[in-house]
Write a protein that holds these residues in place. Structure first.
Motif, short mmCIF file in Angstrom:
data_model
loop_
_atom_site.label_atom_id
_atom_site.label_comp_id
_atom_site.label_asym_id
_atom_site.label_seq_id
_atom_site.Cartn_x
_atom_site.Cartn_y
_atom_site.Cartn_z
N SER A 65 36.75 25.85 74.52
CA SER A 65 36.72 24.81 75.55
C SER A 65 36.60 25.44 76.94
N ASN A 66 35.75 24.84 77.77
CA ASN A 66 35.57 25.31 79.14
C ASN A 66 35.35 24.12 80.06
N SER A 67 35.62 24.33 81.33
CA SER A 67 35.27 23.36 82.37
C SER A 67 34.09 23.90 83.16
N ILE A 68 33.20 23.01 83.59
CA ILE A 68 32.10 23.46 84.43
C ILE A 68 32.68 23.92 85.77
N SER A 69 31.94 24.74 86.50
CA SER A 69 32.46 25.32 87.73
C SER A 69 32.65 24.23 88.79
N LEU A 70 33.56 24.51 89.72
CA LEU A 70 33.96 23.52 90.72
C LEU A 70 32.77 22.99 91.53
N THR A 83 33.56 18.92 81.11
CA THR A 83 33.97 19.97 80.17
C THR A 83 32.90 20.18 79.11
N VAL A 84 32.93 21.35 78.48
CA VAL A 84 32.01 21.67 77.40
C VAL A 84 32.77 22.40 76.31
N TYR A 118 29.50 26.93 83.37
CA TYR A 118 30.87 26.90 82.84
C TYR A 118 31.41 28.31 82.53
N ASP A 119 30.50 29.25 82.23
CA ASP A 119 30.92 30.60 81.85
C ASP A 119 30.83 31.59 83.00
N GLY A 120 30.37 31.13 84.15
CA GLY A 120 30.30 31.99 85.33
C GLY A 120 29.22 33.04 85.29
N PRO A 173 25.11 28.72 72.70
CA PRO A 173 25.01 27.27 72.59
C PRO A 173 26.29 26.59 73.10
N PHE A 174 26.12 25.39 73.65
CA PHE A 174 27.26 24.61 74.14
C PHE A 174 26.90 23.13 74.05
N ILE A 175 27.90 22.27 74.22
CA ILE A 175 27.64 20.82 74.21
C ILE A 175 28.69 20.13 75.07
N SER A 176 28.28 19.08 75.76
CA SER A 176 29.18 18.31 76.62
C SER A 176 29.74 17.08 75.93
N ALA A 177 28.91 16.39 75.15
CA ALA A 177 29.36 15.15 74.50
C ALA A 177 28.49 14.87 73.30
#
Length: 360
Positions: A65-70, A83-84, A118-120, A173-177
Motif C-alpha cells: 500500500s502506498n499514497s500518491i505524493s503530496l 492511494t494505490v 507514489y514510489d518517489g 504494476p500498480f492499481i488505484s481502484a
C-alpha cells in the motif's frame, strides 16, 4: 461535417470534473467497489457519487500500500486515486472477485490507475492487464497526474473473476481502484465473452462534466462530446429508460445538423481501427426531445460504411430506443457512421448518445 472520434479516445484519460446532479439511483446491490491501498477493514462513502468503497485487503495478496505524493494529492479529482496498491514482487498478481450472480451474470468491470509518483522514483509504469487467462489491455502511464481507466463488459465462465496485473518490463504494476457492476444479462449482446470499452459519449451536453452513478444505475461513465458543428436540442422533461437504462440526464440532450452551418442534413462521425483485425460493436441511443408537430416528421436511416444498417426510424418522444450491431464489424481501417434524413422527413436526424466496444 463528419466528426472524428479518435484523439478524444482512449486510454480513457480522465481530466474532467464529475457531474454533481441530483440523486437518481440508490441501489448498489451487487456492486463491488474497491479502493486499493486503503487500510485493511476500512471503508467509506464517496461524497460525490454516494458509492461505498472498501479496502482491497482480502481480494489480493502480496501487494504494497502506498499514497500518491503530496503534490499530486492536492490535484486528485477523486478520493479513490489518493492511494494505490503496487506489486514489486512476482510477475503476475491477481484480484479475485466473487459477484453474487456468479456464472449467470454479466458485469461491467473497471480498473483505474493514477501513478502520482507514489514510489518517489518518477519512473512511469507500463504493464499488462488480464482478465482470467485472457489479455485485456496494456496500461501505459505517460503522465503522473492523469488518471487512466480501463473498462470491460465481461461474461464469466466461472463463479469468480480474476483481474491480473502482469509485469512486462522493469517498472512496477500498480492499481488505484477496481470496480464491478452487475448488468442486465440481456443487454450488450455479443458473440464474445469480453467487450472492451472504446467510447461512451454524451452528445448535446453543455458542460465539460462526465456523468456516472448515482445517475446511471449501472455506473457507466458518460464522457461529454462537445460537437461544435452541430446544433443542440434538449428537454427539461424526463426521458424514459429502456433495458439499457441510459439515464435521462444523457438522453434529454441531442445533436442535430446546425441549419446555419450544415452543408448537408446528416449526422456523421467515424473512428479508425488500430488494425483491421479489430472487431467493433456499436450501440446508438435515440430519443426525441422536442414535441414534433403533426405536420412534421423526423425520420432517418443509419448507414455503416455506406451500407444501410437500420431504418427508417422515427425516435419516440421522451422515450429511449437503442439500435445496435448484433455481429461485429471488422476488416476495415475506418468506420463511417452516417445518419441521413429520409425523403419524407421534414426534420433532420438527431443522436443522443453512442457506445463503441472492441471485442477481446
Amino acid at each position: 461535417m463528419e466528426e472524428m472520434l479518435n484523439g478524444f479516445l482512449f486510454a480513457w484519460l480522465v481530466t474532467l470534473s464529475l457531474a454533481t446532479i441530483a440523486v437518481a439511483q440508490d441501489d448498489q446491490s451487487g456492486f463491488i467497489s474497491i479502493d486499493c491501498g486503503i487500510p485493511a477493514g476500512s471503508n467509506y462513502t464517496d461524497r460525490i457519487t454516494g458509492l461505498s468503497y472498501t479496502s482491497d485487503v482480502g481480494y489480493v495478496s502480496g501487494g504494497v500500500s502506498n499514497s500518491i505524493s503530496l503534490i499530486y494529492q492536492s490535484n486528485s479529482p477523486e478520493r479513490l486515486f489518493l492511494t494505490v496498491t503496487s506489486f514489486p514482487l512476482g510477475t503476475k498478481n491477481c484480484y479475485t472477485l466473487t459477484p453474487a450472480q456468479g456464472i449467470f451474470g454479466k458485469y461491467l468491470i473497471r480498473a483505474s490507475f493514477l501513478y502520482g509518483d507514489y514510489d518517489g522514483t518518477g519512473q512511469l509504469p507500463n504493464f499488462d492487464l488480464y482478465i482470467g487467462e485472457n489479455y485485456w489491455d496494456t496500461v501505459t502511464i505517460s503522465n503522473a497526474s492523469i488518471p487512466i481507466r480501463k473498462e470491460i463488459i465481461y461474461t464469466p465462465s466461472t463463479d469468480y473473476i480474476t483481474v491480473c496485473l502482469v509485469k512486462t518490463d522493469t517498472t512496477t504494476p500498480f492499481i488505484s481502484a477496481l470496480e464491478l457492476r452487475p448488468l442486465n444479462i440481456t443487454i450488450y449482446p455479443t458473440l464474445s465473452k469480453s467487450l472492451e470499452l472504446y467510447a461512451r459519449l454524451n452528445f448535446g451536453t453543455l458542460t465539460n462534466q462526465y456523468i456516472r452513478y448515482n445517475y446511471d444505475a449501472y455506473d457507466r461513465i458518460w464522457m461529454p462530446f462537445l460537437w461544435d458543428t452541430k446544433a443542440i436540442i434538449n428537454t427539461t422533461q424526463d426521458v424514459l429508460e429502456n433495458t439499457y437504462r441510459v439515464p435521462s440526464a444523457i438522453m434529454s440532450t441531442a445533436v442535430t445538423p446546425d441549419p446555419l452551418t450544415a452543408t448537408n442534413e446528416s449526422v456523421s462521425f467515424y473512428w479508425t481501427a488500430n488494425n483491421i483485425t479489430e472487431r467493433y460493436y456499436i450501440y446508438m441511443h435515440f430519443a426525441e426531445v422536442v414535441e414534433v408537430p403533426v405536420t412534421q416528421i423526423r425520420e432517418f436511416n443509419i448507414y455503416i460504411n455506406d451500407n444501410l444498417f437500420y431504418g427508417p426510424m422515427s425516435p419516440n418522444y421522451l422515450s429511449t430506443t437503442t439500435v445496435y450491431t448484433v455481429s461485429p464489424g471488422y476488416g476495415v481501417e475506418r468506420y463511417d457512421i452516417v445518419i441521413n434524413k429520409t425523403a419524407i422527413s421534414t426534420l433532420p436526424p438527431l443522436l443522443n448518445a453512442v457506445e463503441i466496444y472492441r471485442e477481446i
